[in-house]
Enzyme design. Sequence first.
Site, PDB file in Angstrom:
ATOM      1  N   ARG A 221       0.858  -1.189   0.000  1.00 36.70           N
ATOM      2  CA  ARG A 221       0.000   0.000   0.000  1.00 36.70           C
ATOM      3  C   ARG A 221       0.897   1.244   0.000  1.00 36.70           C
ATOM      4  NH1 ARG A 221      -3.349  -2.769  -1.641  1.00 36.70           N
ATOM      5  NH2 ARG A 221      -5.373  -3.335  -0.758  1.00 36.70           N
ATOM      6  N   GLU A 250      -3.784   7.815  -5.206  1.00 39.62           N
ATOM      7  CA  GLU A 250      -3.976   7.086  -6.470  1.00 39.62           C
ATOM      8  C   GLU A 250      -5.223   7.606  -7.161  1.00 39.62           C
ATOM      9  OE1 GLU A 250      -3.905   2.852  -5.736  1.00 39.62           O
ATOM     10  OE2 GLU A 250      -1.908   2.935  -4.873  1.00 39.62           O
ATOM     11  N   HIS A 269      -0.907   0.433  -9.885  1.00 38.17           N
ATOM     12  CA  HIS A 269      -1.580  -0.510  -8.977  1.00 38.17           C
ATOM     13  C   HIS A 269      -2.144  -1.714  -9.755  1.00 38.17           C
ATOM     14  CE1 HIS A 269      -3.679  -0.775  -4.813  1.00 38.17           C
ATOM     15  NE2 HIS A 269      -3.477  -1.982  -5.330  1.00 38.17           N
TER      16      HIS A 269
HETATM   17  P1  NAP Z   1      -1.562 -11.520   4.844  1.00 34.47           P
HETATM   18  O1  NAP Z   1      -1.783 -12.925   4.428  1.00 34.47           O
HETATM   19  O2  NAP Z   1      -2.519 -10.904   5.814  1.00 34.47           O
HETATM   20  O3  NAP Z   1      -0.078 -11.444   5.444  1.00 34.47           O
HETATM   21  C1  NAP Z   1       0.417 -10.327   6.097  1.00 34.47           C
HETATM   22  C2  NAP Z   1       1.847 -10.597   6.573  1.00 34.47           C
HETATM   23  O4  NAP Z   1       2.370  -9.379   7.132  1.00 34.47           O
HETATM   24  C3  NAP Z   1       1.932 -11.673   7.656  1.00 34.47           C
HETATM   25  O5  NAP Z   1       3.072 -12.465   7.480  1.00 34.47           O
HETATM   26  C4  NAP Z   1       2.051 -10.838   8.939  1.00 34.47           C
HETATM   27  O6  NAP Z   1       2.770 -11.458   9.985  1.00 34.47           O
HETATM   28  C5  NAP Z   1       2.864  -9.660   8.449  1.00 34.47           C
HETATM   29  N1  NAP Z   1       2.649  -8.502   9.337  1.00 34.47           N
HETATM   30  C6  NAP Z   1       1.492  -7.872   9.622  1.00 34.47           C
HETATM   31  N2  NAP Z   1       1.714  -6.872  10.510  1.00 34.47           N
HETATM   32  C7  NAP Z   1       3.034  -6.894  10.781  1.00 34.47           C
HETATM   33  C8  NAP Z   1       3.870  -6.135  11.626  1.00 34.47           C
HETATM   34  N3  NAP Z   1       3.379  -5.135  12.396  1.00 34.47           N
HETATM   35  N4  NAP Z   1       5.182  -6.429  11.674  1.00 34.47           N
HETATM   36  C9  NAP Z   1       5.692  -7.450  10.941  1.00 34.47           C
HETATM   37  N5  NAP Z   1       4.949  -8.224  10.111  1.00 34.47           N
HETATM   38  C10 NAP Z   1       3.633  -7.937  10.037  1.00 34.47           C
HETATM   39  O7  NAP Z   1      -1.534 -10.555   3.582  1.00 34.47           O
HETATM   40  P2  NAP Z   1      -1.357 -10.955   2.034  1.00 34.47           P
HETATM   41  O8  NAP Z   1      -2.577 -11.618   1.512  1.00 34.47           O
HETATM   42  O9  NAP Z   1      -0.060 -11.668   1.884  1.00 34.47           O
HETATM   43  O10 NAP Z   1      -1.290  -9.522   1.340  1.00 34.47           O
HETATM   44  C11 NAP Z   1      -0.307  -8.560   1.702  1.00 34.47           C
HETATM   45  C12 NAP Z   1      -0.688  -7.209   1.158  1.00 34.47           C
HETATM   46  O11 NAP Z   1      -0.470  -7.172  -0.265  1.00 34.47           O
HETATM   47  C13 NAP Z   1      -2.183  -6.831   1.236  1.00 34.47           C
HETATM   48  O12 NAP Z   1      -2.547  -6.395   2.497  1.00 34.47           O
HETATM   49  C14 NAP Z   1      -2.296  -5.749   0.201  1.00 34.47           C
HETATM   50  O13 NAP Z   1      -2.036  -4.517   0.813  1.00 34.47           O
HETATM   51  C15 NAP Z   1      -1.178  -6.075  -0.779  1.00 34.47           C
HETATM   52  N6  NAP Z   1      -1.694  -6.381  -2.124  1.00 34.47           N
HETATM   53  C16 NAP Z   1      -1.366  -5.551  -3.144  1.00 34.47           C
HETATM   54  C17 NAP Z   1      -1.793  -5.829  -4.444  1.00 34.47           C
HETATM   55  C18 NAP Z   1      -1.370  -4.968  -5.612  1.00 34.47           C
HETATM   56  O14 NAP Z   1      -1.872  -5.142  -6.722  1.00 34.47           O
HETATM   57  N7  NAP Z   1      -0.439  -4.066  -5.441  1.00 34.47           N
HETATM   58  C19 NAP Z   1      -2.586  -6.952  -4.679  1.00 34.47           C
HETATM   59  C20 NAP Z   1      -2.912  -7.795  -3.612  1.00 34.47           C
HETATM   60  C21 NAP Z   1      -2.469  -7.504  -2.321  1.00 34.47           C
HETATM   61  P3  NAP Z   1       2.240 -12.797  10.710  1.00 34.47           P
HETATM   62  O15 NAP Z   1       2.351 -13.884   9.638  1.00 34.47           O
HETATM   63  O16 NAP Z   1       3.181 -13.001  11.800  1.00 34.47           O
HETATM   64  O17 NAP Z   1       0.819 -12.533  11.088  1.00 34.47           O
END
Ligand code: NAP
Length: 306
Positions: A221, A250, A269
């Site tokens: 983000r 954006e 994005h």
């Molecule tokens: P997710 O499954 O919720 O995983 C989040 C990860 O971040 C987990 O490993 C979590 O740790 C870690 N985390 C959260 N808070 C933290 C903190 N304070 N300190 C350290 N680590 C932390 O999310 P996801 O599905 O992989 O997606 C990640 C992000 O990608 C989304 O939230 C979105 O913003 C982005 N995204 C972008 C696009 C794009 O087109 N640009 C598309 C899709 C998604 P734990 O495992 O220990 O809980």
Amino acid sequence: MPLSLICPTKDPTPWIQAITPIFPDVDLRVWPDDGSKDEITFALVWAQPPGVFAQYPNLQVIASMGAGVDNLLQDTSIPEHVSVVRMVDPRLVNQMGDYVLAASLNHVRQFPEYMQQQRWQPLVTRNVDEVTVGVMGLGQIGKSVAKRLLAMGFQVVGWSRRTKSINGIKTFTGQQQLSDFLAASEILVCLLPLTPETENILNLQTLSQLPQGAYVVNVARGQHLVENDLLLLINKKHLSGACLDVFSQEPLPQTHPFWSHPNIVVTPHIASLTDPISVAPQIVENYRRMIAGEPLLNQVDRQQGY
Ligand code: NAP
């Protein structure tokens, strides 16, 4: 019971076309013309008008059309008892892997430099296996991206809130190990969710801890990154550049300095886009589970924020 699509910035047609064939009995409605709001128990949502959920007294489940739920959870009109679910989908994960691999290889093999120099001048290039990529966030997307980088030959390190064990990847945990993780990351890939803890996490203090010449890939983000701090460190040559898919505003304004910066790649994005056909089965399954009172798929921890 009708299902309402609340997505003012998205065309609902592909979603309706994806859901209807696998759930022909569903009564799909589109906000704002979704009839009597008290009939709606399930909403499929993207970029909802703030406060809209206050109009739906019998809402039970809100499904985000994407993987991220930061915008959704900022809406204080979601009652405590309403469950929030998000999309977890192999296509979404794979597309993100493609993007991060492309950005990392593009940087290591210096394609931007060759495009700029436009002359017959070989550059000194490092091998992929000499470069360490640090993945911030080892969740559904980050973990898979880290494994694909490893399979491509990169050295990979990862950082998450809770301790993780992934074959071949050195992992770091929490604030206490953030500095060590940053110091190891020659390419830094942000795949964190946006929460109060992670907002502005890529700032002057943290980015300065990356090795000299490091490269930043932000695909999570825009609000994770303090944009002026990144520009400062690139212009001071502490960082070599960045590939950015997400921005604090954006669309990125046409006057923004990122557009004309020779060391910054901007994409609008598009790193990973939800395919309605691919995610329709999990929407229908969650609707069924809601009716049956069963645990939902891909439920978000609203306290944790992701
Ligand atoms: P997710 O499954 O919720 O995983 C989040 C990860 O971040 C987990 O490993 C979590 O740790 C870690 N985390 C959260 N808070 C933290 C903190 N304070 N300190 C350290 N680590 C932390 O999310 P996801 O599905 O992989 O997606 C990640 C992000 O990608 C989304 O939230 C979105 O913003 C982005 N995204 C972008 C696009 C794009 O087109 N640009 C598309 C899709 C998604 P734990 O495992 O220990 O809980």
